[in-house]
Enzyme design. Structure first.
Site, PDB file in Angstrom:
ATOM      1  N   LYS A   1       0.858  -1.193   0.000  1.00 43.71           N
ATOM      2  CA  LYS A   1       0.000   0.000   0.000  1.00 43.71           C
ATOM      3  C   LYS A   1       0.891   1.239   0.000  1.00 43.71           C
ATOM      4  CE  LYS A   1      -3.843   1.969   2.726  1.00 43.71           C
ATOM      5  NZ  LYS A   1      -4.644   1.812   3.955  1.00 43.71           N
TER       6      LYS A   1
ATOM      7  N   SER B   1      -9.573   1.720   3.168  1.00 39.85           N
ATOM      8  CA  SER B   1      -8.766   2.506   2.268  1.00 39.85           C
ATOM      9  C   SER B   1      -7.740   1.685   1.490  1.00 39.85           C
ATOM     10  CB  SER B   1      -8.018   3.589   3.058  1.00 39.85           C
ATOM     11  OG  SER B   1      -7.114   2.994   3.968  1.00 39.85           O
TER      12      SER B   1
ATOM     13  N   SER C   1      -9.527  -0.578   7.459  1.00 39.94           N
ATOM     14  CA  SER C   1      -9.035  -0.437   6.089  1.00 39.94           C
ATOM     15  C   SER C   1      -8.290  -1.632   5.516  1.00 39.94           C
ATOM     16  CB  SER C   1      -8.137   0.801   5.981  1.00 39.94           C
ATOM     17  OG  SER C   1      -8.903   1.972   6.008  1.00 39.94           O
TER      18      SER C   1
END
Lengths: 129, 508
Positions: free
Chosen positions: B79, B154, B178
């Site tokens: 990420k 997210s 997330s």
């Protein structure tokens, strides 16, 4: 889960500016709401320039969010201590060993502006000072 | 099965056995990225040349007879909130566009040391604020199960990448859900570790008392292996817990045998139970009930547990996280790295800072900075931030009381399946509601996993298992039992149904 629709910002010109009206206590009396002027004041505190359009938009949205989060006021918290952190660690230390810092030129290469091996910043004092 | 659909465990076995080279495996994923990422929007940065060079190094080391770890040669995606030396890192924000960090996050360094091959950096909601990845400043990520729907957030780039066959596994970060929620809506396994058990050094901070990095994978075992590789004490993170990571892969392997007699399971009433079903889809609740029945069938004792303070978790979280964010994001001031706007020699520092932040931050980040600034301001602090911190204590107490009677707590991971792109973008509260089930464990710093438990209306549903602090192994054990039972019943993994639905390389 209810999903309230953002409402029109309430007119609160008289009390604009959080912190000035220390007795408002949103969440207690159900009058939570952020007016356009409140949002503008907060944005200034946070060094965030906002367009007129953003001010209008955020005031409505944030009032709805504030109404929702004000529900924390419902909890009976007499004698309940706050939790600042899930892991109650205190006085964390490590051996004081000298280690190399990040290379200056590598760091400065990522800066928006550098001069004489330093970060160059916009003027902090006015011209006349 | 194609290389890009295979479990990481099997790929690792083939690499170690010399049946497969890392270059071959890496190239297969890069080809897949080239074919599919235009649609999926999973990556913000891919460096094919660097990945292939790294893979070739690992292959050469193996050929030379060097002793390599079990992860050597396996591709991985990170990420974009994870700082990577020399590799662009944006946290999904314009304010960091073009930044090449001068150091590696601890989790990135550990994966590098383990011999993994970095495919690229995955898309995300800006500064990890969001539940759909639509708040990315760069592009919208899409759900491989239905490209007209969100992949969650997210960590939606990571979920889209792993579910879509663009990476065998990936790291996400979880502040309020997330990792778990995007895993749930894309049919993956995602685990949020006990707060403090995985280093935060080098994660771009959102809400420091909540942020944790963790694995997103196709199987429970893969997630456990990836977690073991990144976990453990780090002296560079002062909130890091100095305790060993429990054996997680072993817990997953044992759990898959389906022997759960004596395990006490609590169903949380406040998360989709009687009187608390508003906003929950029937199909989600049905799949979760079936998963609970499976646990009972494997010998678990199931009972309902009430945690009344969980009703206030959403309100508390959306005060605490924005408050911490408003403070953390003060560092983006246009001085040391990233964007600077309006520095024409006449404007002062404050003005340049305000213009930089106006242009560099997107709407959700601005909303949260304003909300957090408000909640922390004099006169409102006690009513909002202070009160939220006390509610946080109550939530922790509810967990403690529940864990006096049960070993794990279960719930849906998210109240709904993946929703259509755009459906919630202009209604922050509707977006926040996606985090309803994941927030309590976040606020209490507890480990929680999401494991697929079937489909509702053709879209994946996640089953959440929460455990006491540092008992992450229980999450893996129970999740593996659910996964094994469901895989056995349907004769294949849930993700295999996606592969049948969307032929590889086909446009969406």
């Amino acid at each position: 889960m209810s999903t309230p629709v953002p409402k029109d910002p309430p007119a609160r010109q008289d009390t604009a500016g959080p912190g000035r009206d220390g007795t408002a206590g949103p969440g207690r009396d159900g009058t939570a709401g952020l007016g356009r002027d409140d949002v503008a004041h907060l944005a200034r505190l946070a060094r965030l320039a906002l367009s007129d359009e953003e001010l209008d938009h955020f005031a409505g949205q944030l009032s709805a969010v504030l109404d929702a989060v004000a529900q924390v006021g419902k909890a009976d918290v007499a004698d309940v201590p706050p939790t600042t952190h899930a892991v109650p660690l205190t006085d964390v230390t490590r051996p004081d060993v000298v280690a190399p810092s990040l290379p200056r030129d590598v760091v400065l290469a990522q800066a928006p502006a550098a001069e004489d091996d330093r970060f160059r910043v916009p003027q902090i004092l006015g011209e006349e000072e | 099965m194609e290389l890009t659909n295979e479990d990481a465990a099997e790929l690792g076995r083939r690499l170690a056995a010399g049946e497969l080279s890392s270059v071959e495996l890496t190239r297969a994923h890069l080809d897949r990225i080239a074919a599919r990422d235009d649609v999926l929007g999973a990556f913000l940065h891919v460096d094919a040349e660097a990945a292939l060079a790294r893979a070739a190094e690992v292959d050469a080391a193996r050929a030379a007879g060097e002793e390599l770890g079990p992860l050597a040669g396996l591709p991985v995606a990170l990420k974009d909130v994870v700082v990577t030396e020399g590799v662009p890192t944006t946290s999904g924000s314009r304010i960091l566009e073009g930044w090449r960090p001068p150091y590696d996050a601890t989790v990135a360094a550990r994966l590098k040391d383990a011999g993994t091959v970095l495919l690229g950096k995955t898309n995300m909601d800006e500064f990890a604020m969001g539940s759909s990845t639509e708040n990315s400043a760069y592009r919208t990520a899409r759900n491989p199960w239905d490209p007209d729907r969100v992949p969650g957030g997210s960590s939606g780039g990571s979920s889209a990448a792993v579910a879509g066959g663009l990476a065998p596994w990936a790291l996400g970060t979880d502040t309020g859900g997330s990792i778990r929620q995007p895993a749930a809506v894309t049919g993956l396994v995602g685990h949020k570790p006990t707060y403090g058990s995985v280093s935060r050094y080098g994660l771009i901070a959102f809400s420091s008392s909540l942020d944790q990095a963790g694995p997103m994978a196709r199987t429970v075992l893969d997630a456990a292996v990836l977690h073991e590789a990144i976990g453990g004490h780090d002296r560079r993170d002062s909130t890091s817990i100095d305790a060993p990571v429990p054996p997680l892969a072993q817990a997953a392997t044992e759990g898959a045998r389906g022997e759960l007699s004596g395990l006490r399971v609590g169903i949380v009433r406040e998360l989709g139970g009687a009187g608390h079903t508003d906003g929950y889809e029937d199909g989600v609740l049905a799949r979760v009930r079936e998963a609970v029945a499976l646990l009972e069938g494997m010998g678990a004792e199931v009972r309902e547990v009430s945690c009344p303070s969980f009703d206030l978790a959403l309100a508390a979280y959306y005060l605490i996280a924005p408050s911490e964010a408003s403070s953390n994001l003060a560092r983006f001031d246009g001085v040391r790295h990233g964007l600077r706007v309006g520095d024409d020699g006449s404007r002062d520092l404050d003005t340049v800072m305000s213009l930089t932040r106006e242009e560099g931050f997107g709407p959700e980040v601005k909303r949260r900075i304003i909300l957090g600034t408000y909640a922390l301001s004099a006169g409102y602090y006690e009513a909002y931030y202070g009160q939220a911190q006390k509610v946080r204590t109550l939530i922790g107490r509810d967990f403690s009381a529940a864990f006096a009677d049960v070993d794990v707590l279960v719930s849906p991971t998210s109240p709904t399946v993946a929703w259509p792109i755009g459906a919630r973008v202009d209604d922050p509260l509707a977006m926040y509601a996606a985090d309803l089930c994941t927030l309590p464990a976040s606020l209490a710093g507890l480990p929680a996993i999401s494991v697929p438990c079937g489909l509702s209306e053709g879209l994946p549903v996640g089953f959440q298992v929460m455990a006491p602090a540092l008992a992450d192994d229980r999450c893996y054990r129970v999740a593996a039992a659910v996964e094994a039972a469901l895989d056995a019943a349907r004769g294949h993994r849930l993700l295999d149904e996606l592969a049948q639905r969307a032929p590889s390389g086909a446009p969406a």
